[in-house]
Structure formats: structure tokens, C-alpha cells
Motif scaffolding. Structure first.
Motif, PDB file in Angstrom:
ATOM      1  N   LEU A  45       0.934  -1.111   0.001  1.00 30.14           N
ATOM      2  CA  LEU A  45      -0.049   0.014   0.031  1.00 30.14           C
ATOM      3  C   LEU A  45       0.830   1.028  -0.175  1.00 30.14           C
ATOM      4  CD1 LEU A  45      -3.197  -0.923   2.510  1.00 30.14           C
ATOM      5  CD2 LEU A  45      -2.865  -0.736  -0.058  1.00 30.14           C
ATOM      6  N   LYS A  46       1.849   1.360   0.928  1.00 26.65           N
ATOM      7  CA  LYS A  46       2.542   2.711   0.854  1.00 26.65           C
ATOM      8  C   LYS A  46       3.372   2.743  -0.357  1.00 26.65           C
ATOM      9  CE  LYS A  46       6.362   4.788   3.634  1.00 26.65           C
ATOM     10  NZ  LYS A  46       7.200   4.488   4.932  1.00 26.65           N
ATOM     11  N   SER A  47       3.925   1.531  -0.992  1.00 24.80           N
ATOM     12  CA  SER A  47       4.673   2.024  -2.096  1.00 24.80           C
ATOM     13  C   SER A  47       3.804   2.396  -3.628  1.00 24.80           C
ATOM     14  CB  SER A  47       5.393   0.571  -2.532  1.00 24.80           C
ATOM     15  OG  SER A  47       6.331   0.171  -1.651  1.00 24.80           O
ATOM     16  N   ILE A  48       2.561   1.546  -3.776  1.00 24.76           N
ATOM     17  CA  ILE A  48       1.718   1.770  -4.596  1.00 24.76           C
ATOM     18  C   ILE A  48       1.253   3.305  -4.465  1.00 24.76           C
ATOM     19  CG2 ILE A  48      -0.550   1.368  -5.622  1.00 24.76           C
ATOM     20  CD1 ILE A  48       1.427  -0.453  -6.547  1.00 24.76           C
ATOM     21  N   ASN A  49       0.669   3.872  -3.366  1.00 24.24           N
ATOM     22  CA  ASN A  49       0.147   4.864  -3.081  1.00 24.24           C
ATOM     23  C   ASN A  49       1.343   6.019  -3.443  1.00 24.24           C
ATOM     24  OD1 ASN A  49      -2.585   4.659  -2.524  1.00 24.24           O
ATOM     25  ND2 ASN A  49      -2.018   3.750  -0.773  1.00 24.24           N
ATOM     26  N   ALA A  50       2.577   5.869  -2.968  1.00 25.92           N
ATOM     27  CA  ALA A  50       3.616   6.721  -3.514  1.00 25.92           C
ATOM     28  C   ALA A  50       3.798   6.901  -4.940  1.00 25.92           C
ATOM     29  CB  ALA A  50       4.916   6.275  -2.875  1.00 25.92           C
ATOM     30  N   MET A  51       3.582   5.689  -5.711  1.00 27.25           N
ATOM     31  CA  MET A  51       3.777   5.849  -7.206  1.00 27.25           C
ATOM     32  C   MET A  51       2.428   6.505  -7.907  1.00 27.25           C
ATOM     33  SD  MET A  51       4.942   2.074  -8.030  1.00 27.25           S
ATOM     34  CE  MET A  51       6.178   1.325  -6.994  1.00 27.25           C
ATOM     35  N   LEU A  52       1.364   6.754  -7.113  1.00 29.63           N
ATOM     36  CA  LEU A  52       0.267   7.176  -7.782  1.00 29.63           C
ATOM     37  C   LEU A  52       0.070   8.691  -7.727  1.00 29.63           C
ATOM     38  CD1 LEU A  52      -2.554   4.247  -6.659  1.00 29.63           C
ATOM     39  CD2 LEU A  52      -1.722   5.192  -9.170  1.00 29.63           C
ATOM     40  N   PRO A  53      -0.708   9.487  -8.382  1.00 27.21           N
ATOM     41  CA  PRO A  53      -0.752  10.862  -8.354  1.00 27.21           C
ATOM     42  C   PRO A  53      -1.559  10.919  -6.942  1.00 27.21           C
ATOM     43  CG  PRO A  53      -1.395  10.207 -10.553  1.00 27.21           C
ATOM     44  CD  PRO A  53      -1.295   8.843  -9.702  1.00 27.21           C
ATOM     45  N   TYR A  54      -1.520  12.171  -6.559  1.00 23.66           N
ATOM     46  CA  TYR A  54      -2.321  12.592  -5.111  1.00 23.66           C
ATOM     47  C   TYR A  54      -3.896  12.214  -5.155  1.00 23.66           C
ATOM     48  CZ  TYR A  54      -4.267  16.699  -7.402  1.00 23.66           C
ATOM     49  OH  TYR A  54      -4.740  17.754  -8.280  1.00 23.66           O
ATOM     50  N   ASP A  55      -4.475  12.354  -6.401  1.00 22.77           N
ATOM     51  CA  ASP A  55      -5.665  12.203  -6.515  1.00 22.77           C
ATOM     52  C   ASP A  55      -6.432  10.565  -6.971  1.00 22.77           C
ATOM     53  OD1 ASP A  55      -4.925  12.353  -8.794  1.00 22.77           O
ATOM     54  OD2 ASP A  55      -5.890  13.903  -9.822  1.00 22.77           O
ATOM     55  N   ILE A  56      -5.496   9.696  -6.554  1.00 27.30           N
ATOM     56  CA  ILE A  56      -5.693   8.246  -6.796  1.00 27.30           C
ATOM     57  C   ILE A  56      -5.105   7.572  -5.348  1.00 27.30           C
ATOM     58  CG2 ILE A  56      -5.523   6.124  -8.207  1.00 27.30           C
ATOM     59  CD1 ILE A  56      -5.109   7.849 -10.611  1.00 27.30           C
ATOM     60  N   ALA A  57      -6.133   6.875  -4.581  1.00 33.13           N
ATOM     61  CA  ALA A  57      -5.542   6.309  -3.662  1.00 33.13           C
ATOM     62  C   ALA A  57      -6.009   4.659  -3.541  1.00 33.13           C
ATOM     63  CB  ALA A  57      -6.076   6.886  -2.157  1.00 33.13           C
ATOM     64  N   VAL A  58      -5.066   3.723  -3.339  1.00 35.31           N
ATOM     65  CA  VAL A  58      -5.477   2.450  -3.003  1.00 35.31           C
ATOM     66  C   VAL A  58      -5.528   2.224  -1.733  1.00 35.31           C
ATOM     67  CG1 VAL A  58      -4.474   0.069  -3.350  1.00 35.31           C
ATOM     68  CG2 VAL A  58      -4.135   1.795  -5.217  1.00 35.31           C
ATOM     69  N   LYS A  59      -6.708   1.426  -1.428  1.00 34.26           N
ATOM     70  CA  LYS A  59      -7.033   1.248  -0.013  1.00 34.26           C
ATOM     71  C   LYS A  59      -6.555  -0.120   0.524  1.00 34.26           C
ATOM     72  CE  LYS A  59     -11.194   4.058  -0.417  1.00 34.26           C
ATOM     73  NZ  LYS A  59     -12.421   4.283  -0.209  1.00 34.26           N
ATOM     74  N   HIS A  60      -6.908  -1.218  -0.319  1.00 34.20           N
ATOM     75  CA  HIS A  60      -6.728  -2.635  -0.273  1.00 34.20           C
ATOM     76  C   HIS A  60      -6.453  -3.425  -1.330  1.00 34.20           C
ATOM     77  CE1 HIS A  60      -9.950  -1.481   3.396  1.00 34.20           C
ATOM     78  NE2 HIS A  60      -8.672  -1.897   3.875  1.00 34.20           N
ATOM     79  N   ILE A  61      -5.622  -4.467  -1.089  1.00 35.97           N
ATOM     80  CA  ILE A  61      -5.576  -5.800  -1.983  1.00 35.97           C
ATOM     81  C   ILE A  61      -6.049  -6.644  -1.544  1.00 35.97           C
ATOM     82  CG2 ILE A  61      -3.341  -6.067  -1.241  1.00 35.97           C
ATOM     83  CD1 ILE A  61      -2.666  -6.882  -4.202  1.00 35.97           C
ATOM     84  N   VAL A  62      -6.772  -7.646  -2.487  1.00 36.68           N
ATOM     85  CA  VAL A  62      -7.513  -8.812  -1.719  1.00 36.68           C
ATOM     86  C   VAL A  62      -7.230 -10.004  -2.701  1.00 36.68           C
ATOM     87  CG1 VAL A  62      -9.860  -9.774  -1.133  1.00 36.68           C
ATOM     88  CG2 VAL A  62      -9.377  -7.172  -0.970  1.00 36.68           C
ATOM     89  N   LYS A  63      -6.849 -11.092  -2.305  1.00 41.72           N
ATOM     90  CA  LYS A  63      -6.658 -12.282  -3.037  1.00 41.72           C
ATOM     91  C   LYS A  63      -7.892 -13.013  -3.118  1.00 41.72           C
ATOM     92  CE  LYS A  63      -3.821 -16.465  -3.341  1.00 41.72           C
ATOM     93  NZ  LYS A  63      -3.035 -17.414  -2.589  1.00 41.72           N
ATOM     94  N   VAL A  64      -8.189 -13.263  -4.509  1.00 40.58           N
ATOM     95  CA  VAL A  64      -9.479 -13.809  -4.708  1.00 40.58           C
ATOM     96  C   VAL A  64      -9.313 -15.133  -5.584  1.00 40.58           C
ATOM     97  CG1 VAL A  64     -10.773 -11.841  -4.577  1.00 40.58           C
ATOM     98  CG2 VAL A  64      -9.850 -12.297  -6.817  1.00 40.58           C
ATOM     99  N   HIS A  65     -10.555 -15.741  -5.624  1.00 33.71           N
ATOM    100  CA  HIS A  65     -10.378 -16.983  -6.652  1.00 33.71           C
ATOM    101  C   HIS A  65     -10.151 -16.439  -7.957  1.00 33.71           C
ATOM    102  CE1 HIS A  65     -12.125 -20.451  -8.849  1.00 33.71           C
ATOM    103  NE2 HIS A  65     -12.045 -20.989  -7.859  1.00 33.71           N
ATOM    104  N   GLU A  66      -9.380 -17.710  -8.638  1.00 39.13           N
ATOM    105  CA  GLU A  66      -8.872 -17.095 -10.186  1.00 39.13           C
ATOM    106  C   GLU A  66     -10.191 -16.764 -11.076  1.00 39.13           C
ATOM    107  OE1 GLU A  66      -8.808 -21.873 -11.688  1.00 39.13           O
ATOM    108  OE2 GLU A  66      -7.115 -20.719 -11.482  1.00 39.13           O
ATOM    109  N   ASP A  67     -11.330 -17.478 -10.741  1.00 41.10           N
ATOM    110  CA  ASP A  67     -12.504 -16.886 -11.668  1.00 41.10           C
ATOM    111  C   ASP A  67     -13.206 -15.739 -11.117  1.00 41.10           C
ATOM    112  OD1 ASP A  67     -11.997 -19.081 -13.338  1.00 41.10           O
ATOM    113  OD2 ASP A  67     -13.406 -20.548 -12.053  1.00 41.10           O
ATOM    114  N   ALA A  68     -12.726 -14.921 -10.150  1.00 40.77           N
ATOM    115  CA  ALA A  68     -13.739 -13.977  -9.685  1.00 40.77           C
ATOM    116  C   ALA A  68     -13.440 -12.560 -10.387  1.00 40.77           C
ATOM    117  CB  ALA A  68     -12.973 -13.645  -8.426  1.00 40.77           C
ATOM    118  N   HIS A  69     -14.735 -11.968 -10.794  1.00 43.28           N
ATOM    119  CA  HIS A  69     -14.478 -11.077 -11.867  1.00 43.28           C
ATOM    120  C   HIS A  69     -15.073  -9.591 -11.032  1.00 43.28           C
ATOM    121  CE1 HIS A  69     -15.157  -9.229 -15.670  1.00 43.28           C
ATOM    122  NE2 HIS A  69     -14.600 -10.192 -16.307  1.00 43.28           N
ATOM    123  N   ALA A  70     -14.244  -8.555 -11.131  1.00 45.22           N
ATOM    124  CA  ALA A  70     -14.460  -7.076 -10.493  1.00 45.22           C
ATOM    125  C   ALA A  70     -15.944  -6.788 -11.368  1.00 45.22           C
ATOM    126  CB  ALA A  70     -13.440  -6.169 -10.800  1.00 45.22           C
TER     127      ALA A  70
END
Length: 262
Positions: A82-107
Motif C-alpha cells: 500500500l505504501k509503495s503503490i500510493n507513493a507511485m500514484l498521483p495525489y488524486d488516486i488512492a489504493v485502500k486494499h488488495i485482496v486475494k480472490v479465486h482465479e475466476d472472480a470478476h470485478a
């Protein structure tokens, strides 16, 4: 190289400087910025697939996307993700969580409910310029809520769909539609299993016309039944629209919680 793993990522973004979520050939989109950051972090090309698409200038307080990685997601990487990804992203985009899911899960296809808010304020406020629509007129919120309630009685919302949109169907199951007063502002809350392109902004435009006294609440029935975009109100500005919630039939826990429970 390990077997590919699928992850959901939860983020939020301020849409003012982006041409929506989805990649655009000649404009900057949120997806482009996120994919660049993820690719740099994992050291492989990452392509996300979002839970939907938002138009230019629309915001999201909750948005999900999924992606696959072939490299090992080590414990060390997990701790600094989270710390690394948010440091790479612009100030107006924020990542909150990453979640491991089943290989067939579809957002996108697994989402069963989506919620939006549309914000309106009535007095000039420089701090709301890009997050709310200024309407200097008095609005009859009671009449607007009467009209909004009729939305729950219908399924075909073609009248509120952007012209020439290539939709497989115009059928949507709307489960909530109401205006709520918040101080000197009002917020429209709407929830459905799916939305058509430009649907919320067209609905709000129609309801605001009713609030201004141009039509009575029952007018929205004739608009819906016409199935014609020409009968609905104008689309309101994108600045006041927020995607606020995406629901799935399974529990989407933050990755750190999954690790604790394993």
C-alpha cells in the motif's frame, strides 16, 4: 515463476483531471495510472479490469478492479504494497486494499449492486467547485422525492441512456432512489444492480426540472414509458457524481486480514 494469482484492488479517486476510469487513446484515465504503478511494483505488465466505467470528471469513493500476477507476492512485498503503490500514484488516486480472490472472480461481472451519489449545493462555495453542482434556484425536494420513488416501479431505463450507446439491455433493478438534505446541500442516493451509460446524470437532470416546477412528479412516468432520451432532462455536470459502493456475493476482505486468518 509461480502460477498466476488473481487479486482485487480497492481504490478511490477524484475524477477532475481524468477522462474517466477506462483507457482512452488520447487522454489520461485512472486505469492507465493504476496499471503503470502496479506494473512497476510487480516488475511485470499488469492490466486491470474495473468494476465498471465512470465518465470524464466523475469521482469514486469506492471502486474495485481485478488483475493477475505471475510473480511471487512475497511477504515482504505484501507489507510494503500500500505504501509503495500510493507513493507511485498521483495525489488524486488512492489504493485502500488488495485482496486475494479465486482465479475466476470478476470485478465487473460478479458485482451485484452499485450505488451512486449526486451532490448539489445552493450557494457559491469555492471548496465544492469540483465535487458538487451549484444550483442557485429553489428546488421542491418533496416533489423530487415523489418522482424518485416512481423509479423503483420500472425496469426499462432506456429513456435515461446516452444516445447510441451499445447496450445489450436497458433493464436495471433500482432498489433505492431518494434525495437527502445535508446542511445547505442535497444529495441524491441511487442503488441498482447495474446502470446504463449516463443514466444517473440524466435521471438527476429530470428530477431537478421537476424540482424547479417545470413538471409535476408524475412526469417521470411518461419519460420512462417513452423509452426515448429526448423526453428526459439534460445530463447534469459530472462534477457532482460519485460512485460510492460496489457489492459482491462474497466477502471481499483486505489481504492482510486474509493472511491473519490463514
Amino acid at each position: 515463476m509461480c502460477k498466476k494469482q488473481r487479486f482485487f484492488i480497492e481504490l478511490s479517486y477524484h475524477g477532475q483531471h481524468y477522462h474517466g476510469w477506462q483507457y482512452q487513446p488520447n487522454a489520461i484515465a485512472v486505469q492507465e495510472k493504476l496499471d503503470q504503478a502496479l506494473s512497476n511494483f510487480f516488475g511485470e505488465k499488469i492490466e486491470t479490469l474495473g468494476c465498471g466505467r465512470t465518465d470524464t470528471g466523475v469521482h469514486a469513493t469506492q471502486f474495485f478492479a481485478h488483475f493477475d500476477i505471475a510473480t511471487e507476492f512475497s511477504e515482504q512485498k505484501q507489507k510494503r504494497f500500500l505504501k509503495s503503490i500510493n507513493a507511485m500514484l498521483p495525489y488524486d488516486i488512492a489504493v485502500k486494499h488488495i485482496v486475494k480472490v479465486h482465479e475466476d472472480a470478476h470485478a465487473r461481472f460478479d458485482a451485484i449492486k452499485r450505488s451512486y451519489e449526486y451532490h448539489i449545493h445552493f450557494h457559491k462555495n469555492p471548496f465544492k467547485t469540483h465535487t458538487s453542482w451549484l444550483v442557485p434556484d429553489l428546488l421542491d425536494i418533496t416533489e423530487m422525492n415523489k418522482a424518485a420513488a416512481y423509479l423503483l416501479e420500472y425496469k426499462d431505463f432506456g429513456a435515461f441512456c446516452k444516445a447510441n450507446a451499445a447496450n445489450f439491455t436497458n433493464i436495471c433493478d433500482v432498489s433505492r432512489a431518494e434525495w437527502i438534505k445535508e446542511g445547505n446541500a442535497i444529495v441524491f442516493h441511487i442503488t441498482a444492480n447495474r446502470f446504463l451509460r449516463n443514466m444517473v446524470r440524466a435521471i438527476v437532470g429530470t428530477l431537478v426540472d421537476i424540482g424547479k416546477g417545470k413538471h409535476r412528479a408524475q412526469h417521470i412516468r411518461s419519460v420512462i414509458e417513452s423509452k426515448s432520451r429526448a423526453h428526459a432532462g439534460a445530463s447534469v455536470p459530472a462534477c457532482g457524481l460519485f460512485l460510492t459502493e460496489i457489492s459482491y456475493p462474497y466477502i471481499v476482505k483486505p489481504f492482510e486480514e486474509i493472511l491473519d486468518n490463514e
